[in-house]
Design an enzyme around this catalytic site. Structure first.
Site, PDB file in Angstrom:
ATOM      1  N   HIS A 145     -10.780  -5.862  -2.903  1.00  0.00           N
ATOM      2  CA  HIS A 145      -9.417  -5.972  -2.409  1.00  0.00           C
ATOM      3  C   HIS A 145      -9.417  -6.214  -0.911  1.00  0.00           C
ATOM      4  CE1 HIS A 145     -10.420  -1.673  -2.076  1.00  0.00           C
ATOM      5  NE2 HIS A 145      -9.530  -1.590  -1.103  1.00  0.00           N
ATOM      6  N   ASP A 170       0.852  -1.187   0.000  1.00  0.00           N
ATOM      7  CA  ASP A 170       0.000   0.000   0.000  1.00  0.00           C
ATOM      8  C   ASP A 170       0.890   1.241   0.000  1.00  0.00           C
ATOM      9  OD1 ASP A 170      -1.755   2.200   1.074  1.00  0.00           O
ATOM     10  OD2 ASP A 170      -3.197   0.556   1.154  1.00  0.00           O
ATOM     11  N   GLN A 201     -14.546   1.688   1.503  1.00  0.00           N
ATOM     12  CA  GLN A 201     -13.979   1.270   0.216  1.00  0.00           C
ATOM     13  C   GLN A 201     -13.740   2.501  -0.649  1.00  0.00           C
ATOM     14  OE1 GLN A 201     -16.345  -1.558  -2.023  1.00  0.00           O
ATOM     15  NE2 GLN A 201     -14.725  -1.863  -3.537  1.00  0.00           N
ATOM     16  N   HIS A 204      -6.898  -5.860   2.593  1.00  0.00           N
ATOM     17  CA  HIS A 204      -5.729  -5.263   3.220  1.00  0.00           C
ATOM     18  C   HIS A 204      -5.144  -6.295   4.177  1.00  0.00           C
ATOM     19  CE1 HIS A 204      -6.766  -0.992   2.162  1.00  0.00           C
ATOM     20  NE2 HIS A 204      -7.971  -1.551   2.059  1.00  0.00           N
TER      21      HIS A 204
END
Length: 114
Positions: free
Chosen positions: A100, A30, A94, A102
């Site tokens: 996705h 990230d 989101q 994390h």
């Protein structure tokens, strides 16, 4: 999907720091990490959110969980523990319209989250 940020990362149109890739998913660091280890794991198939999962595509979630465990071991956070998070919809946090997860670890993660 042409205007999807994560689809562009999958297509290598946008650079990313990839930590894992196979035929079904991609995992990368990230750019605004919330923990010492913060990796995003995304399916290569464009699925907008968890709300678009169905019997035909839901097996990607099991695959992503297996990949998450692999990455947790690779990153050295498996023994101490980690968090795997999916945000769904605006109120759920989101910010990119592509399913996705994390993977967060490397420090104590308090509860409740924000």
């Amino acid at each position: 999907m042409a205007d999807c940020l994560f689809c562009k990362i999958i297509a290598k149109e946008i650079p990313s720091n990839i930590v894992y890739e196979d035929e079904r998913c991609l995992a990368f660091r990230d750019i605004e990490p919330q923990a010492p280890v913060h990796v995003l794991i995304i399916p290569k198939e464009h699925i907008a959110s968890a709300l678009q999962l169905n019997e035909g595509n839901a097996d990607i979630v099991a695959h992503i969980f297996i990949v998450a465990a692999h990455i947790a071991r690779q990153e050295g956070i498996a023994d101490g523990g980690f968090r795997l998070v999916n945000n769904c919809g605006v109120d759920g946090g989101q910010t990119v319209g592509h399913l996705h997860f994390h993977l967060l670890g490397g420090r104590n993660l308090g509860w409740p989250p924000g």
